[in-house]
Write a protein that holds these residues in place. Structure first.
Motif, mmCIF file in Angstrom:
data_model
loop_
_atom_site.group_PDB
_atom_site.id
_atom_site.type_symbol
_atom_site.label_atom_id
_atom_site.label_comp_id
_atom_site.label_asym_id
_atom_site.label_seq_id
_atom_site.Cartn_x
_atom_site.Cartn_y
_atom_site.Cartn_z
ATOM 1 N N GLY A 249 61.841 32.036 26.582
ATOM 2 C CA GLY A 249 60.565 32.454 26.034
ATOM 3 C C GLY A 249 59.975 33.623 26.784
ATOM 4 N N GLU A 250 58.706 33.884 26.513
ATOM 5 C CA GLU A 250 58.039 35.025 27.139
ATOM 6 C C GLU A 250 58.094 34.910 28.665
ATOM 7 N N PRO A 251 58.373 36.035 29.355
ATOM 8 C CA PRO A 251 58.554 35.973 30.814
ATOM 9 C C PRO A 251 57.289 35.691 31.598
ATOM 10 N N ASP A 252 56.133 35.486 30.923
ATOM 11 C CA ASP A 252 54.917 35.114 31.644
ATOM 12 C C ASP A 252 54.468 33.695 31.310
ATOM 13 N N THR A 253 55.415 32.866 30.812
ATOM 14 C CA THR A 253 55.099 31.467 30.511
ATOM 15 C C THR A 253 55.837 30.552 31.485
ATOM 16 N N ALA A 254 55.254 29.387 31.735
ATOM 17 C CA ALA A 254 55.911 28.415 32.614
ATOM 18 C C ALA A 254 57.149 27.858 31.928
ATOM 19 N N ALA A 255 58.229 27.647 32.686
ATOM 20 C CA ALA A 255 59.458 27.137 32.085
ATOM 21 C C ALA A 255 60.435 26.698 33.156
ATOM 22 N N GLU A 256 61.234 25.664 32.827
ATOM 23 C CA GLU A 256 62.460 25.399 33.568
ATOM 24 C C GLU A 256 63.471 26.445 33.124
ATOM 25 N N LEU A 257 64.193 27.048 34.049
ATOM 26 C CA LEU A 257 64.896 28.283 33.713
ATOM 27 C C LEU A 257 66.393 28.156 33.483
ATOM 28 N N LEU A 258 67.071 27.240 34.130
ATOM 29 C CA LEU A 258 68.528 27.289 34.148
ATOM 30 C C LEU A 258 69.159 26.192 33.297
ATOM 31 N N ALA A 259 70.292 26.524 32.689
ATOM 32 C CA ALA A 259 71.053 25.568 31.897
ATOM 33 C C ALA A 259 71.672 24.502 32.800
ATOM 34 N N PHE A 266 71.564 24.487 42.391
ATOM 35 C CA PHE A 266 70.247 25.040 42.693
ATOM 36 C C PHE A 266 69.338 24.775 41.502
ATOM 37 N N ARG A 267 68.039 25.005 41.722
ATOM 38 C CA ARG A 267 67.034 24.831 40.684
ATOM 39 C C ARG A 267 66.158 26.074 40.635
ATOM 40 N N ALA A 268 65.621 26.371 39.449
ATOM 41 C CA ALA A 268 64.686 27.482 39.324
ATOM 42 C C ALA A 268 63.704 27.190 38.201
ATOM 43 N N ASP A 269 62.447 27.519 38.440
ATOM 44 C CA ASP A 269 61.442 27.406 37.395
ATOM 45 C C ASP A 269 60.461 28.556 37.518
ATOM 46 N N ARG A 270 59.830 28.864 36.403
ATOM 47 C CA ARG A 270 58.828 29.911 36.372
ATOM 48 C C ARG A 270 57.458 29.245 36.354
ATOM 49 N N LEU A 271 56.628 29.606 37.313
ATOM 50 C CA LEU A 271 55.321 28.988 37.491
ATOM 51 C C LEU A 271 54.233 29.917 36.960
ATOM 52 N N ARG A 272 53.325 29.315 36.192
ATOM 53 C CA ARG A 272 52.203 30.079 35.644
ATOM 54 C C ARG A 272 50.975 29.181 35.714
ATOM 55 N N PRO A 273 50.272 29.158 36.853
ATOM 56 C CA PRO A 273 49.174 28.215 37.031
ATOM 57 C C PRO A 273 48.056 28.430 36.009
ATOM 58 N N ARG A 274 47.543 27.309 35.495
ATOM 59 C CA ARG A 274 46.468 27.370 34.488
ATOM 60 C C ARG A 274 45.451 26.259 34.756
ATOM 61 N N PRO A 275 44.548 26.337 35.711
ATOM 62 C CA PRO A 275 44.402 27.457 36.661
ATOM 63 C C PRO A 275 45.177 27.249 37.955
ATOM 64 N N THR A 276 45.666 25.998 38.180
ATOM 65 C CA THR A 276 46.394 25.723 39.415
ATOM 66 C C THR A 276 47.658 24.940 39.090
ATOM 67 N N THR A 277 48.630 25.029 39.975
ATOM 68 C CA THR A 277 49.871 24.258 39.893
ATOM 69 C C THR A 277 50.135 23.657 41.262
ATOM 70 N N THR A 278 50.418 22.362 41.304
ATOM 71 C CA THR A 278 50.721 21.683 42.559
ATOM 72 C C THR A 278 52.227 21.670 42.786
ATOM 73 N N LEU A 279 52.650 22.062 43.984
ATOM 74 C CA LEU A 279 54.061 22.135 44.349
ATOM 75 C C LEU A 279 54.362 21.061 45.385
ATOM 76 N N ALA A 280 55.305 20.190 45.073
ATOM 77 C CA ALA A 280 55.709 19.144 46.007
ATOM 78 C C ALA A 280 56.415 19.763 47.213
ATOM 79 N N PRO A 281 56.409 19.076 48.355
ATOM 80 C CA PRO A 281 57.092 19.614 49.538
ATOM 81 C C PRO A 281 58.568 19.891 49.258
ATOM 82 N N SER A 282 59.021 21.078 49.627
ATOM 83 C CA SER A 282 60.417 21.467 49.433
ATOM 84 C C SER A 282 60.651 22.801 50.116
ATOM 85 N N PHE A 283 61.858 22.989 50.640
ATOM 86 C CA PHE A 283 62.270 24.348 50.977
ATOM 87 C C PHE A 283 62.364 25.125 49.671
#
Length: 334
Positions: A249-259, A266-283
């Motif tokens: 989808g649009e590159p400015d929307t939140a999404a899980e990214l990889l097949a 590895f994991r990758a996601d696109r974050l788009r806080p509305r208005p905030t996003t909480t991130l769990a502890p992780s490297f």
């Protein structure tokens, strides 16, 4: 001293191919003709080098040394049990100023046998920009090839036949492609990606002429007869190829990214806080691709804006991302 997210400077070791204008535009630096890769939060050195490719922290330490000195703080206990003190991840910004050569990477078993490494090199691309009229990546043979045919292409350096045999995949910002170890591939000119990979620099380059100084640099000293044993010569039709490619989808929307084939690597996601996003502890490694905001822990807030690259230790704890900002978050496997 508590660990906090750290904004990193650019880290562009010299490469054999052109590119880097898109990196300079994103990060605000000067373009270098042969600066097509920015190795972000890298604890991996380039093949046959002790330090080229490693990231330095702002205090002058190698990130690799900082992680080794406090692996629990940087990585967390669950990660240590599975991967030891390796981050199990290498992230790059890669801006192809010219088409990359046709190449492939070893899997874990092959890397253990031939390179004394726990990791092979499965990778994935997140397309964040394009600058050519026909942005294209190449991945997997369209039809099954015989090993003899492939050996002939490599011996004769028949680049047109190698490239013609691959699937040509048009891409746009927001598209992602997983590249399993062994799969032949190349990135076309004008494609700018955030690349996730296992933490090695093992590239077996079939199309070495006009790119590398010698065939030895193509097969990394093990000989092409040995290297080609790990090449996937099977055919990838459209249905099979669709298991590797996602249109998020649009590159400015939140999404899980990889097949799904990225799972376990590895994991990758696109974050788009509305208005905030909480991130769990992780490297994690964060690439800020647009806007601006803040990354806050219980102790402090770090301002972030377009072009920043950030390494996040596990010990930073739970974080809150806020602002009008788009961030790609890259993490080791769960």
């Amino acid at each position: 001293m508590p660990l906090e997210p750290i904004i990193l400077p650019a880290n562009q070791p010299p490469q054999f191919y052109r590119g880097g204008a898109a990196i300079a535009d994103l990060r605000g630096g000067d373009a270098r003709e042969y600066g097509p890769e920015d190795w972000v939060a890298s604890t991996t050195s380039m093949f046959a080098s002790d330090t080229d490719g490693l990231s330095r922290l702002p205090d002058g330490r190698w990130l690799r040394d900082a992680v080794c000195d406090d692996p629990r703080g940087w990585l967390g206990d669950a990660h240590l049990r599975r991967f030891g003190d390796s981050t199990a991840l290498l992230v790059k910004l890669l801006d192809a100023g010219q088409r990359l050569p046709v190449h492939f990477h070893p899997d874990d078993r092959f890397a253990r046998a031939h390179f004394d490494s726990h990791f092979g090199k499965t990778e994935a691309w997140i397309v964040v920009g394009t600058s050519s009229e026909d942005p294209t990546v190449y991945t997997g043979f369209r039809e099954t090839q015989s090993p003899d045919t492939v050996r002939d292409w490599v011996r004769d350096q028949d680049a047109p036949s190698m490239l013609e045999a691959l699937n040509a995949v048009p891409v746009a910002p927001g598209d992602t492609v997983v590249i399993p170890a062994g799969l032949p591939h190349a990135i076309g000119a004008g494609v700018f990606v955030v690349e996730l990979q296992q933490p090695t620099d093992f590239s077996l380059t079939m199309e070495w002429r006009d790119f590398l100084d010698s065939p030895e640099k193509g097969h990394l000293g093990i000989g092409f007869d040995t290297a080609l044993q790990v090449l996937d010569t099977s055919g990838w039709d459209a249905e099979r190829l669709s298991t590797l490619v996602r249109h998020t989808g649009e590159p400015d929307t939140a999404a899980e990214l990889l097949a799904a084939p990225a799972d376990g690597f590895f994991r990758a996601d696109r974050l788009r806080p509305r208005p905030t996003t909480t991130l769990a502890p992780s490297f994690a490694v964060l690439v800020v691709v647009d806007g601006g905001g803040a990354l806050a822990s219980e102790r402090a807030a770090v301002p972030v804006s377009r072009g920043d690259t950030v390494v996040v230790p596990y010990g930073a704890g739970e974080l809150e991302l806020s602002g009008d900002v788009t961030v790609i978050r890259c993490r080791p496997p769960a």
